[in-house]
Scaffold this active site. Structure first.
Site, short mmCIF file in Angstrom:
data_model
loop_
_atom_site.label_atom_id
_atom_site.label_comp_id
_atom_site.label_asym_id
_atom_site.label_seq_id
_atom_site.Cartn_x
_atom_site.Cartn_y
_atom_site.Cartn_z
N ARG A 198 -0.68 -9.32 13.58
CA ARG A 198 -1.23 -8.24 12.74
C ARG A 198 -2.18 -8.81 11.69
NH1 ARG A 198 4.32 -5.88 11.13
NH2 ARG A 198 3.27 -4.44 9.72
N ARG A 230 11.65 -6.46 4.83
CA ARG A 230 11.53 -5.03 5.11
C ARG A 230 12.07 -4.71 6.51
NH1 ARG A 230 5.64 -2.24 4.71
NH2 ARG A 230 5.35 -3.01 6.81
N LYS A 277 0.84 -1.21 0.00
CA LYS A 277 0.00 0.00 0.00
C LYS A 277 0.87 1.26 0.00
CE LYS A 277 -2.23 -1.08 3.86
NZ LYS A 277 -1.62 -2.37 4.25
N ARG A 325 11.89 -1.51 11.68
CA ARG A 325 10.59 -1.63 12.34
C ARG A 325 10.53 -2.94 13.12
NH1 ARG A 325 5.45 -0.41 8.55
NH2 ARG A 325 4.49 -1.50 10.30
N ARG A 351 -9.40 0.65 9.31
CA ARG A 351 -9.05 -0.73 9.63
C ARG A 351 -10.12 -1.41 10.46
NH1 ARG A 351 -2.96 0.22 9.37
NH2 ARG A 351 -1.96 -1.82 9.42
#
Ligand code: AMP
Length: 367
Positions: A323, A305, A191, A311, A266
């Protein structure tokens, strides 16, 4: 009427504006005609209002100006800088601020601070236009010319990137030309990556709630501290907090040609709040586009990532799975919400980045 890249439609005639000015002048005169107040105009926007106000206010008075400039970053307060300071002689005097428009109240807060230690006798706020629906309510607004809906307006001193101040009438941004998109999909679906391309291609403002949270955590803001424990576990941050934050981000960009919402909504409550909030502004979501990819591909992407982004929620497979669980339970049902509205589109999110951008562009251009 066109200013820069945007079109505006007539909203208030010159007569309607002058009636509102007259109304403020009369109300102030009722209270102050037996004193000699100091009117302080807020530049640049208020120059026309101040001029017409004074023509309508034919009693003893003084006039002066201040100039503030607001830079709006990712924080919810924004930073306001004083460019032209107060007159010297305000001590013991009645000061009446003349503002062209009060919306969220952010600039007003700085103005009030400017006067806080000046020992004025009285401090009042008069504004020509007032957006009561978005005002934070921190200070009483003493005199109002006209309560207007929360739309971007220009003319009569108000500008869009410095154009339009000389118009005698007031115009509104033509919202029908906006494109507002929701990018939908699991963590790692791409996204954020795609939003970067789409925002350039279609001149849109990208709002990633995840990015705003991370910015706040990095800067140790109150919001960041609040969100951190949820984000660290891979849980969703409570709706109340997230919705408010999203609204602030939209409000900071009143002249945007449209928005890409990335990571929002969300939950069902967020989707409903977004529709209601946009409707108040005569805006709407044009399309929700889902980037589809299977969990195993996504987990690999996120772990990769995590190695470069730092992160922590991308570095631990358990957090990632949590998640996904949050997504399946709370976010996935939104597909039906947008399908019912005829706005849901789905795109294959696996392939080369530019191929996926083309798939998204095809959906947008068919809207
Ligand atoms: P993201 O960068 O979109 O993956 O978001 C990272 C984290 O921020 C999520 O796991 C949530 O903890 C939090 N977050 C982002 N957007 C929202 C939202 N719309 N509602 C609740 N929490 C959110």
């Amino acid at each position: 009427m066109k200013l820069h890249d945007k079109t505006f439609v007539p909203y208030l005639s010159e007569t309607a504006v002058l009636q509102a000015v007259e109304k403020v002048a009369q109300a102030v005169a009722e209270d102050y005609k037996h004193q000699t107040p100091i009117f302080v105009g807020v530049l640049n926007g208020a120059f026309m209002f101040v001029a017409d106000f004074l023509k309508a206010y034919q009693y003893p008075c003084e006039v002066s100006f201040v100039k503030l400039s607001s830079y709006q970053g990712l924080t919810s307060t924004g930073i306001v800088e004083t460019l032209l300071d107060l007159p010297e002689n305000v001590e013991g005097r009645s000061v009446i601020i003349l503002e062209d428009i009060i919306d969220t109240g952010r600039t007003l807060k700085e103005l009030v601070h400017l006067f806080a230690d000046k020992n004025v006798k009285e401090f009042k706020i008069a504004t020509l236009f007032y957006k009561s629906s978005v005002y934070n309510g921190e200070y009483t607004i003493d005199y109002v010319g006209l309560d207007i809906p929360d739309k971007f307006v220009v003319g009569y001193g108000l500008d869009y990137n410095e154009l339009g101040r000389n118009l005698k009438e007031v115009y509104q941004l033509n919202q029908n030309q906006m494109i507002n998109l929701v990018l939908f999909g699991k963590p790692g679906a791409g996204k954020g990556t795609q939003a970067e391309f789409l925002k350039e291609k279609y001149n849109l403002k990208h709002i990633s709630t995840g990015d705003v949270f991370r910015y706040n955590m990095k800067n140790d803001t109150e919001l960041g501290t609040l969100a951190k424990s949820y984000i660290d576990r891979g849980d969703l941050v409570p709706d109340e907090v997230t919705i408010k934050m999203l609204q602030d981000e939209v409000e900071k960009n009143p002249e945007a040609s449209g928005f890409i919402f990335d990571g929002f909504p969300r939950t069902a409550a967020q989707a409903e709040a977004l529709d209601a909030f946009l409707a108040e502004k005569d805006m709407k979501i044009n399309a929700t586009i889902a980037l589809e990819a299977n969990d195993e591909v996504l987990i690999q992407r996120l772990l990769e990532r995590g190695k470069v982004s730092g992160r922590t929620d991308d570095q631990d497979e358990n957090k990632i799975r949590n998640r996904f669980e949050e997504y399946n339970q709370k976010t996935a049902p939104l597909k039906e919400f947008y399908e019912t509205q005829g706005k849901f589109h789905s795109v294959n999110g696996i392939g080369a980045i530019d191929e996926i951008t083309l798939r998204l562009a095809k959906v947008i251009e068919e809207l």
